[in-house]
Design a protein around this motif. Sequence first.
Motif, PDB file in Angstrom:
ATOM      1  N   ASP A   1       0.823  -1.199   0.000  1.00  0.00           N
ATOM      2  CA  ASP A   1       0.000   0.000   0.000  1.00  0.00           C
ATOM      3  C   ASP A   1       0.858   1.249   0.000  1.00  0.00           C
ATOM      4  O   ASP A   1       0.434   2.303  -0.478  1.00  0.00           O
ATOM      5  CB  ASP A   1      -0.914  -0.009   1.230  1.00  0.00           C
ATOM      6  N   LEU A   2       2.072   1.124   0.545  1.00  0.00           N
ATOM      7  CA  LEU A   2       2.987   2.262   0.594  1.00  0.00           C
ATOM      8  C   LEU A   2       4.413   1.735   0.590  1.00  0.00           C
ATOM      9  O   LEU A   2       4.752   0.821   1.343  1.00  0.00           O
ATOM     10  CB  LEU A   2       2.742   3.088   1.856  1.00  0.00           C
ATOM     11  N   SER A   3       5.243   2.299  -0.278  1.00  0.00           N
ATOM     12  CA  SER A   3       6.656   1.943  -0.358  1.00  0.00           C
ATOM     13  C   SER A   3       7.490   3.191  -0.100  1.00  0.00           C
ATOM     14  O   SER A   3       7.324   4.210  -0.775  1.00  0.00           O
ATOM     15  CB  SER A   3       6.991   1.361  -1.735  1.00  0.00           C
ATOM     16  N   LEU A   4       8.375   3.119   0.890  1.00  0.00           N
ATOM     17  CA  LEU A   4       9.221   4.245   1.275  1.00  0.00           C
ATOM     18  C   LEU A   4      10.684   3.862   1.124  1.00  0.00           C
ATOM     19  O   LEU A   4      11.063   2.713   1.396  1.00  0.00           O
ATOM     20  CB  LEU A   4       8.942   4.639   2.733  1.00  0.00           C
ATOM     21  N   ALA A   5      11.513   4.809   0.718  1.00  0.00           N
ATOM     22  CA  ALA A   5      12.936   4.548   0.539  1.00  0.00           C
ATOM     23  C   ALA A   5      13.760   5.525   1.364  1.00  0.00           C
ATOM     24  O   ALA A   5      13.542   6.746   1.292  1.00  0.00           O
ATOM     25  CB  ALA A   5      13.326   4.646  -0.928  1.00  0.00           C
ATOM     26  N   VAL A   6      14.702   4.998   2.132  1.00  0.00           N
ATOM     27  CA  VAL A   6      15.638   5.821   2.895  1.00  0.00           C
ATOM     28  C   VAL A   6      16.859   6.074   2.018  1.00  0.00           C
ATOM     29  O   VAL A   6      17.501   5.126   1.549  1.00  0.00           O
ATOM     30  CB  VAL A   6      16.063   5.116   4.197  1.00  0.00           C
ATOM     31  N   LEU A   7      17.158   7.340   1.763  1.00  0.00           N
ATOM     32  CA  LEU A   7      18.299   7.721   0.928  1.00  0.00           C
ATOM     33  C   LEU A   7      19.197   8.689   1.682  1.00  0.00           C
ATOM     34  O   LEU A   7      18.711   9.550   2.419  1.00  0.00           O
ATOM     35  CB  LEU A   7      17.830   8.389  -0.368  1.00  0.00           C
ATOM     36  N   ASP A   8      20.502   8.551   1.479  1.00  0.00           N
ATOM     37  CA  ASP A   8      21.479   9.472   2.065  1.00  0.00           C
ATOM     38  C   ASP A   8      22.456   9.896   0.984  1.00  0.00           C
ATOM     39  O   ASP A   8      23.277   9.088   0.528  1.00  0.00           O
ATOM     40  CB  ASP A   8      22.227   8.793   3.217  1.00  0.00           C
ATOM     41  N   PRO A   9      22.382  11.145   0.516  1.00  0.00           N
ATOM     42  CA  PRO A   9      23.225  11.576  -0.595  1.00  0.00           C
ATOM     43  C   PRO A   9      24.715  11.618  -0.268  1.00  0.00           C
ATOM     44  O   PRO A   9      25.531  11.788  -1.166  1.00  0.00           O
ATOM     45  CB  PRO A   9      22.695  12.982  -0.919  1.00  0.00           C
ATOM     46  N   THR A  10      25.085  11.443   1.000  1.00  0.00           N
ATOM     47  CA  THR A  10      26.508  11.424   1.357  1.00  0.00           C
ATOM     48  C   THR A  10      27.127  10.034   1.217  1.00  0.00           C
ATOM     49  O   THR A  10      28.334   9.879   1.381  1.00  0.00           O
ATOM     50  CB  THR A  10      26.726  11.919   2.797  1.00  0.00           C
ATOM     51  N   VAL A  11      26.304   9.033   0.914  1.00  0.00           N
ATOM     52  CA  VAL A  11      26.780   7.651   0.800  1.00  0.00           C
ATOM     53  C   VAL A  11      26.672   7.219  -0.656  1.00  0.00           C
ATOM     54  O   VAL A  11      25.587   7.244  -1.239  1.00  0.00           O
ATOM     55  CB  VAL A  11      25.972   6.698   1.706  1.00  0.00           C
TER      56      VAL A  11
END
Length: 212
Positions: A126-136
């Motif tokens: 029903d919901l897909s979330l992504a954790v992103l870190d532009p420093t990695v």
Amino acid sequence: MPIIVIGGHTRNIGKTSVVAGLISALPHLNWTAIKITQFGHNVCSANGEPCDCQTADHTIAISEERDPTSGTDTSRFLAAGAKHVFWVRTRQGQLAEAMPRVRKLIAEAENTILESNSVLRFLQPDLSLAVLDPTVADFKPSALRYLDRTDALIVPAGTTLNSLTAVLWPGVAPSLLARKPLFFTHPPDDYTAEGLASFLASTITWKGRNGG
């Protein structure tokens, strides 16, 4: 039986903390939390370290977490208020073999939150979330494969869409990130992204009313 999936582009960027924060913020949803770990040749895909999650027969294992005090990822879910917590371990590339049992856990749950990228191959959440870190710099192929299906991005405070698209992540086109809502965390101390719990709850409610 709403299904929420939390993924991320690499390890050690706060996925587990985000899941625990959502469970804690919405305890009335009586979560069943599932963490999926795939292991390779004595190396765990979850942390890149020598593998301690290999199963006895080196194929599949599913265990229920019952101790909220051990400090493991799954115990953190239990301590945050999840009703049930399970740890699914499979050999790299063999998640399909575990999915009948995972689907059974989901069918028996009131609401399910999963920490995984690869499960999106088999589920339409029903919901897909992504954790992103532009420093990695590292970006897992499994995370890239399903990035277009992500409903919102969870990023460190101060991140902008421009800063995300400026990162040299091979294969990540700006169009994959554009127009997705951003929710901000404050690592390493706080991964409770402001507004994320309300966004999740309203999405579940809307889809429930509309038969989604």
